[in-house]
Design an enzyme around this catalytic site. Structure first.
Site, PDB file in Angstrom:
ATOM      1  N   ARG A 116      -6.505   4.639   4.784  1.00 48.12           N
ATOM      2  CA  ARG A 116      -5.983   3.352   4.699  1.00 48.12           C
ATOM      3  C   ARG A 116      -6.493   2.654   5.766  1.00 48.12           C
ATOM      4  O   ARG A 116      -6.537   0.944   5.709  1.00 48.12           O
ATOM      5  CB  ARG A 116      -4.940   3.746   5.495  1.00 48.12           C
ATOM      6  CG  ARG A 116      -3.661   4.069   4.989  1.00 48.12           C
ATOM      7  CD  ARG A 116      -2.944   3.837   3.486  1.00 48.12           C
ATOM      8  NE  ARG A 116      -1.695   3.503   3.837  1.00 48.12           N
ATOM      9  CZ  ARG A 116      -1.122   4.300   3.423  1.00 48.12           C
ATOM     10  NH1 ARG A 116      -1.506   4.879   2.377  1.00 48.12           N
ATOM     11  NH2 ARG A 116       0.401   3.734   3.483  1.00 48.12           N
ATOM     12  N   ARG A 141      12.746  -0.245  -6.931  1.00 43.33           N
ATOM     13  CA  ARG A 141      11.525   1.492  -7.499  1.00 43.33           C
ATOM     14  C   ARG A 141      13.068   1.936  -6.487  1.00 43.33           C
ATOM     15  O   ARG A 141      13.496   1.529  -6.022  1.00 43.33           O
ATOM     16  CB  ARG A 141      10.703   1.511  -6.311  1.00 43.33           C
ATOM     17  CG  ARG A 141      10.114   3.103  -5.891  1.00 43.33           C
ATOM     18  CD  ARG A 141       8.663   3.069  -6.122  1.00 43.33           C
ATOM     19  NE  ARG A 141       8.913   2.113  -4.209  1.00 43.33           N
ATOM     20  CZ  ARG A 141       7.622   2.413  -3.528  1.00 43.33           C
ATOM     21  NH1 ARG A 141       6.272   2.893  -4.233  1.00 43.33           N
ATOM     22  NH2 ARG A 141       7.331   1.756  -2.054  1.00 43.33           N
ATOM     23  N   ARG A 182      13.473   4.980  -1.197  1.00 40.00           N
ATOM     24  CA  ARG A 182      12.979   5.181   0.434  1.00 40.00           C
ATOM     25  C   ARG A 182      13.387   4.302   1.385  1.00 40.00           C
ATOM     26  O   ARG A 182      13.059   2.881   1.164  1.00 40.00           O
ATOM     27  CB  ARG A 182      11.523   5.361   0.322  1.00 40.00           C
ATOM     28  CG  ARG A 182      10.822   5.885  -0.800  1.00 40.00           C
ATOM     29  CD  ARG A 182       8.930   5.792  -1.100  1.00 40.00           C
ATOM     30  NE  ARG A 182       8.159   5.144  -0.027  1.00 40.00           N
ATOM     31  CZ  ARG A 182       7.078   4.962  -0.160  1.00 40.00           C
ATOM     32  NH1 ARG A 182       6.528   5.043  -1.137  1.00 40.00           N
ATOM     33  NH2 ARG A 182       6.504   4.000   0.481  1.00 40.00           N
ATOM     34  N   ARG A 199       4.407  -3.672   5.570  1.00 35.60           N
ATOM     35  CA  ARG A 199       3.620  -2.952   5.425  1.00 35.60           C
ATOM     36  C   ARG A 199       2.061  -3.472   4.962  1.00 35.60           C
ATOM     37  O   ARG A 199       1.619  -3.106   4.894  1.00 35.60           O
ATOM     38  CB  ARG A 199       4.127  -1.793   4.717  1.00 35.60           C
ATOM     39  CG  ARG A 199       4.826  -0.985   4.888  1.00 35.60           C
ATOM     40  CD  ARG A 199       5.878  -0.777   4.167  1.00 35.60           C
ATOM     41  NE  ARG A 199       6.124   0.473   3.179  1.00 35.60           N
ATOM     42  CZ  ARG A 199       5.992   0.122   1.682  1.00 35.60           C
ATOM     43  NH1 ARG A 199       7.558   0.218   1.577  1.00 35.60           N
ATOM     44  NH2 ARG A 199       5.220   1.048   0.851  1.00 35.60           N
TER      45      ARG A 199
HETATM   46  P1  AP5 Z   1       4.108   2.604  -6.635  1.00 33.85           P
HETATM   47  O1  AP5 Z   1       3.578   3.353  -8.057  1.00 33.85           O
HETATM   48  O2  AP5 Z   1       5.218   3.489  -6.361  1.00 33.85           O
HETATM   49  O3  AP5 Z   1       3.454   1.835  -6.133  1.00 33.85           O
HETATM   50  P2  AP5 Z   1       1.959   2.682  -4.595  1.00 33.85           P
HETATM   51  O4  AP5 Z   1       0.631   1.775  -4.565  1.00 33.85           O
HETATM   52  O5  AP5 Z   1       2.260   3.771  -4.850  1.00 33.85           O
HETATM   53  O6  AP5 Z   1       4.141   2.173  -3.540  1.00 33.85           O
HETATM   54  P3  AP5 Z   1       3.883   2.781  -1.928  1.00 33.85           P
HETATM   55  O7  AP5 Z   1       4.891   1.764  -1.726  1.00 33.85           O
HETATM   56  O8  AP5 Z   1       3.880   4.603  -2.123  1.00 33.85           O
HETATM   57  O9  AP5 Z   1       2.354   2.235  -1.499  1.00 33.85           O
HETATM   58  P4  AP5 Z   1       2.423   2.366   0.474  1.00 33.85           P
HETATM   59  O10 AP5 Z   1       0.928   3.123   0.427  1.00 33.85           O
HETATM   60  O11 AP5 Z   1       3.064   1.331   1.219  1.00 33.85           O
HETATM   61  O12 AP5 Z   1       3.192   4.274   0.333  1.00 33.85           O
HETATM   62  P5  AP5 Z   1       3.303   5.414   0.670  1.00 33.85           P
HETATM   63  O13 AP5 Z   1       4.270   6.554   0.145  1.00 33.85           O
HETATM   64  O14 AP5 Z   1       1.349   5.945   0.451  1.00 33.85           O
HETATM   65  O15 AP5 Z   1       4.677   0.940  -7.460  1.00 33.85           O
HETATM   66  C1  AP5 Z   1       6.147   0.236  -7.127  1.00 33.85           C
HETATM   67  C2  AP5 Z   1       7.123   0.668  -8.368  1.00 33.85           C
HETATM   68  O16 AP5 Z   1       6.486  -0.780  -9.103  1.00 33.85           O
HETATM   69  C3  AP5 Z   1       7.159   1.889  -8.725  1.00 33.85           C
HETATM   70  O17 AP5 Z   1       8.928   1.076  -8.599  1.00 33.85           O
HETATM   71  C4  AP5 Z   1       6.686   1.282  -9.848  1.00 33.85           C
HETATM   72  O18 AP5 Z   1       7.906   1.631 -11.300  1.00 33.85           O
HETATM   73  C5  AP5 Z   1       6.308  -0.496 -10.435  1.00 33.85           C
HETATM   74  N1  AP5 Z   1       4.931  -0.512 -10.812  1.00 33.85           N
HETATM   75  C6  AP5 Z   1       3.798   0.380 -10.506  1.00 33.85           C
HETATM   76  N2  AP5 Z   1       2.952   0.144 -11.679  1.00 33.85           N
HETATM   77  C7  AP5 Z   1       3.416  -1.081 -12.498  1.00 33.85           C
HETATM   78  C8  AP5 Z   1       2.537  -2.442 -13.305  1.00 33.85           C
HETATM   79  N3  AP5 Z   1       1.869  -1.995 -13.527  1.00 33.85           N
HETATM   80  N4  AP5 Z   1       3.758  -3.448 -13.421  1.00 33.85           N
HETATM   81  C9  AP5 Z   1       4.997  -3.227 -13.328  1.00 33.85           C
HETATM   82  N5  AP5 Z   1       5.885  -2.275 -12.318  1.00 33.85           N
HETATM   83  C10 AP5 Z   1       4.945  -1.357 -11.600  1.00 33.85           C
HETATM   84  O19 AP5 Z   1       2.862   5.407   2.666  1.00 33.85           O
HETATM   85  C11 AP5 Z   1       4.376   5.195   3.524  1.00 33.85           C
HETATM   86  C12 AP5 Z   1       3.896   4.634   4.370  1.00 33.85           C
HETATM   87  O20 AP5 Z   1       3.378   6.186   4.865  1.00 33.85           O
HETATM   88  C13 AP5 Z   1       3.000   4.219   5.378  1.00 33.85           C
HETATM   89  O21 AP5 Z   1       3.418   3.203   5.239  1.00 33.85           O
HETATM   90  C14 AP5 Z   1       2.129   4.781   6.271  1.00 33.85           C
HETATM   91  O22 AP5 Z   1       3.912   4.704   7.271  1.00 33.85           O
HETATM   92  C15 AP5 Z   1       2.667   6.596   6.070  1.00 33.85           C
HETATM   93  N6  AP5 Z   1       1.065   6.636   5.907  1.00 33.85           N
HETATM   94  C16 AP5 Z   1       0.953   7.311   4.159  1.00 33.85           C
HETATM   95  N7  AP5 Z   1      -0.580   7.199   4.270  1.00 33.85           N
HETATM   96  C17 AP5 Z   1      -0.782   6.975   5.512  1.00 33.85           C
HETATM   97  C18 AP5 Z   1      -2.058   7.163   5.483  1.00 33.85           C
HETATM   98  N8  AP5 Z   1      -3.536   7.882   5.088  1.00 33.85           N
HETATM   99  N9  AP5 Z   1      -2.554   6.885   7.196  1.00 33.85           N
HETATM  100  C19 AP5 Z   1      -1.015   6.348   7.765  1.00 33.85           C
HETATM  101  N10 AP5 Z   1       0.536   6.306   7.570  1.00 33.85           N
HETATM  102  C20 AP5 Z   1       0.163   6.918   6.754  1.00 33.85           C
END
Ligand code: AP5
Length: 215
Positions: free
Chosen positions: A89, A128, A161, A172
């Site tokens: 990230r 979502r 979520r 975010r």
């Molecule tokens: P989806 O596929 O769920 O999107 P995504 O990119 O995976 O979104 P996230 O919100 O999960 O990403 P994020 O990076 O913020 O969260 P994460 O869980 O890693 O798609 C979203 C929606 O759109 C769905 O409903 C889907 O159906 C739809 N969709 C998808 N593609 C589409 C398209 N082409 N057209 C139309 N609709 C579409 O992280 C969460 C939290 O965890 C962070 O904020 C942080 O606090 C922590 N965290 C996680 N990893 C780290 C790290 N490496 N370092 C520090 N903190 C971390």
């Protein structure tokens, strides 16, 4: 096989594409977001610390997330490569990832950057739904489940979520932008940009076209 890194803002489709790539490539995936959410659900010490950052749209501190990631990828199933959704990230995590990968110098590494506008991200995230049991991802408008609030995949309950409210998503996104350039500078020409505003199957085909992988 290979290491496939999916970078992109919240809601850009990293999780959605990771699930398709798992099926297509028979490669396991790891999502640091899912790992953290599991710790939160277990009410573990890591989960309790992480929850306060996550619920405010902040990144979980590097020392926690890097240890969690390193520990998880020790599982034998990850030894021939994997899809990484949500890690790294920032530039520090990218550096750390490269040092972890240095033990697997023979495997190719692909770094994809999904690009999507803020308006589209908001529409995607605010619609979502995620399965509580198998983490399958749905969207009320773009990819609805067949029965309301029930997972097509496993019959589990679909939920929203805790970090998917509009103010938290905006935070975010701004954290994402703040960390992006140093990480892109770190990866340089290794980054493959993908127009992730397109339909999921088009995005998938674009990703696949860059992967010179044997199935
Ligand atoms: P989806 O596929 O769920 O999107 P995504 O990119 O995976 O979104 P996230 O919100 O999960 O990403 P994020 O990076 O913020 O969260 P994460 O869980 O890693 O798609 C979203 C929606 O759109 C769905 O409903 C889907 O159906 C739809 N969709 C998808 N593609 C589409 C398209 N082409 N057209 C139309 N609709 C579409 O992280 C969460 C939290 O965890 C962070 O904020 C942080 O606090 C922590 N965290 C996680 N990893 C780290 C790290 N490496 N370092 C520090 N903190 C971390």
């Amino acid at each position: 096989m290979a290491f496939i890194i999916l970078l992109g803002p919240p809601g850009s489709g990293k999780g959605t594409q990771a699930k398709q790539l798992i099926d297509e490539l028979s490669l396991p995936a790891i999502s640091t977001g899912d790992l953290i959410r599991q710790e939160v659900a277990n009410d573990s010490p890591i989960g309790r610390t992480a929850k306060s950052f996550m619920s405010q749209g902040q990144l979980v501190p590097d020392n926690i997330i890097i240890e969690l990631f390193k520990h998880s990828i020790k599982q034998p199933k990850f030894s021939n490569g994997f899809i990484s959704d949500g890690f790294p990230r920032n530039a520090e995590q990218a550096e750390s990832f490269d040092s972890i990968l240095s033990a697997n110098k023979n495997l190719p590494v692909y770094v994809f950057l999904f690009e999507v506008s803020l308006d589209t991200l908001l529409e995607r995230i605010l619609g979502r739904q995620v399965c509580q049991t198998c983490n399958h991802i749905f969207h009320k408008k773009f990819n609805p489940s067949k029965s309301i609030d029930v997972c097509d995949n496993c019959g589990g309950v679909l939920t929203t979520r805790i970090d998917d409210s509009e103010p938290v998503v905006r935070e975010r996104h701004s954290v994402y932008l703040e960390k992006l350039n140093p990480m892109l500078n770190y990866y340089g020409s290794r980054v493959i940009k993908i127009n992730a505003m397109q339909a999921p199957e088009v995005v998938f085909q674009e990703v696949m076209s860059h992967l010179a992988l044997a199935k």
